[in-house]
Design an enzyme around this catalytic site. Structure first.
Site, short mmCIF file in Angstrom:
data_model
loop_
_atom_site.label_atom_id
_atom_site.label_comp_id
_atom_site.label_asym_id
_atom_site.label_seq_id
_atom_site.Cartn_x
_atom_site.Cartn_y
_atom_site.Cartn_z
N ARG A 26 0.84 -1.19 0.00
CA ARG A 26 0.00 0.00 0.00
C ARG A 26 0.88 1.24 0.00
O ARG A 26 2.01 1.23 0.48
CB ARG A 26 -0.91 0.01 1.23
CG ARG A 26 -1.82 -1.21 1.34
CD ARG A 26 -2.60 -1.19 2.65
NE ARG A 26 -3.50 -2.33 2.78
CZ ARG A 26 -3.18 -3.48 3.36
NH1 ARG A 26 -1.97 -3.65 3.89
NH2 ARG A 26 -4.05 -4.47 3.43
N LYS B 10 -1.86 -2.92 8.11
CA LYS B 10 -3.04 -2.60 8.92
C LYS B 10 -3.00 -3.39 10.22
O LYS B 10 -2.61 -4.55 10.25
CB LYS B 10 -4.31 -2.93 8.14
CG LYS B 10 -4.55 -1.99 6.95
CD LYS B 10 -5.88 -2.29 6.29
CE LYS B 10 -6.17 -1.29 5.18
NZ LYS B 10 -7.46 -1.55 4.51
N HIS C 114 -2.82 2.25 -5.76
CA HIS C 114 -3.70 1.10 -5.56
C HIS C 114 -3.82 0.30 -6.85
O HIS C 114 -3.90 -0.93 -6.82
CB HIS C 114 -5.07 1.58 -5.10
CG HIS C 114 -6.03 0.46 -4.79
ND1 HIS C 114 -5.84 -0.41 -3.75
CD2 HIS C 114 -7.17 0.07 -5.41
CE1 HIS C 114 -6.83 -1.29 -3.72
NE2 HIS C 114 -7.65 -1.03 -4.73
N ARG D 152 -0.81 -1.81 -7.13
CA ARG D 152 -0.96 -2.93 -6.20
C ARG D 152 -1.82 -4.03 -6.83
O ARG D 152 -1.48 -5.21 -6.80
CB ARG D 152 -1.58 -2.42 -4.90
CG ARG D 152 -1.95 -3.47 -3.84
CD ARG D 152 -2.38 -2.71 -2.59
NE ARG D 152 -3.13 -3.53 -1.65
CZ ARG D 152 -2.57 -4.30 -0.71
NH1 ARG D 152 -1.26 -4.40 -0.64
NH2 ARG D 152 -3.32 -4.98 0.14
N HIS E 58 -3.48 -9.31 3.41
CA HIS E 58 -4.91 -9.43 3.69
C HIS E 58 -5.15 -10.40 4.83
O HIS E 58 -4.58 -11.49 4.86
CB HIS E 58 -5.65 -9.93 2.45
CG HIS E 58 -5.78 -8.91 1.37
ND1 HIS E 58 -5.98 -9.23 0.05
CD2 HIS E 58 -5.75 -7.55 1.42
CE1 HIS E 58 -6.06 -8.12 -0.66
NE2 HIS E 58 -5.93 -7.09 0.15
N TYR F 102 -10.28 -8.92 -4.42
CA TYR F 102 -9.34 -7.89 -4.81
C TYR F 102 -8.62 -8.24 -6.10
O TYR F 102 -8.28 -7.37 -6.89
CB TYR F 102 -8.30 -7.74 -3.68
CG TYR F 102 -7.39 -6.56 -3.81
CD1 TYR F 102 -6.19 -6.66 -4.50
CD2 TYR F 102 -7.72 -5.35 -3.22
CE1 TYR F 102 -5.34 -5.59 -4.60
CE2 TYR F 102 -6.87 -4.28 -3.31
CZ TYR F 102 -5.68 -4.39 -4.01
OH TYR F 102 -4.85 -3.32 -4.12
#
Length: 295
Positions: A147, A171, A241, A244, A267, A276
């Site tokens: 990211r 994250k 993005h 990615r 993820h 995705y």
């Protein structure tokens, strides 16, 4: 109402370990919800009911909020409701009854391999420190699929050049190691030897990528870099993005396992990776030709 918001924010940070961005978004949503409740005459969280939540979402929809925005705000309301119920601020978890529209998932632009090569070759070859930095930004985004916030958060020590691996904090403060290839290593070498020393200041710290004034590169600037060189190269509009997503797509087309792509992208759920990424028609055709008896 204000005390409830403050306590909720502290919970998101200290207990749930949510990112600053997530906390800001959730708190903003709950402030909006409680403002709406106050306009209806409610003065305390325990007065809230499902009708208030639904009327809040309806009001947002009437003002043009997108389905994705409504879905996120409904999720924030459910998180707040569950927390408030556990804290004794609500008599029951009213958010558990709240349904929300499913956001439309639109896939970002996916570049072909030749288009990616054109993009990463777009920065000038002159030994300009900003051009050297821009090439690293493009190479690493595509090589790793990380990211843009993860890219800008990298420190020099996060790069293991001997093994060509970057240590990424994603994250939920989860760490993962992501490999990169020789072209990205070459761009890194030129940046660290000739580019970064020219931009570095006392404010640079250990940041791997720097802005024009020597501070840590901002994600907004990184997005502008990608868009600028895509436009310069005559390519479709693309974002970090999009790079990615392009990296994930090319990995799948090359035969990578879906779980390996999940790990690389960071993820938590395989279902996210399945949504995705998509398998191209070309790969489906190749599998069909190889596997079907009457292909």
């Amino acid at each position: 109402m204000r005390d409830a918001v403050d306590e909720f924010a502290r919970h998101l940070s200290a207990v749930d370990g949510r990112s600053t961005h997530t906390i800001r978004a959730y708190v903003g949503d709950i402030v909006s919800l409680l403002d709406h409740a106050a306009s209806l005459g409610y003065t305390h969280p325990h007065d809230l009911d499902i009708a208030v939540l639904r009327s809040w979402l309806a009001a947002l929809r009437a003002h043009g909020a997108a389905r994705a925005s409504l879905a996120r705000r409904a999720a924030a309301a459910r998180t707040f409701s569950g927390w408030a119920y556990r804290q004794g601020l609500l008599k029951r978890d009213i958010g558990a009854q709240l349904a929300s529209p499913k956001a439309h998932r639109t896939l970002p632009t996916v570049l072909r391999v030749d288009q990616v090569e054109t993009l990463v070759d777009a920065p000038p070859t002159a030994p300009d420190p900003l051009a050297l930095r821009d090439r690293v930004v493009l190479e690493l985004l595509y090589a790793t699929g990380i990211r843009v916030s993860e890219l800008c958060g990298l420190n020099i020590a996060d790069v293991d050049r001997a093994r060509r691996v970057v240590r990424v904090v994603g994250k939920g403060d989860k760490e993962r190691s992501v490999p990169y290839g020789l072209p990205a290593e070459d761009a890194l070498d030129h940046w660290l030897r000739r580019g970064r020393p020219e931009l570095a200041t006392a404010a640079s710290g250990d940041a791997l990528l720097l802005g024009a004034r020597g501070g840590r590169l901002n994600p907004t600037i990184a997005r502008r870099i990608v868009a600028h060189y895509a436009r310069t190269a005559g390519l479709p509009h693309v974002t970090p993005h999009g790079l990615r997503h392009t990296a994930a797509t090319h990995l799948l087309e090359g035969g990578a396992d879906l779980r390996a792509v999940q790990e690389l992208l960071g993820h938590a759920s395989l279902a996210t990776t399945q949504l995705y990424t998509h398998v191209s028609v070309e790969r489906l055709r190749a599998v069909y030709q190889q596997a079907h008896p009457r292909a």
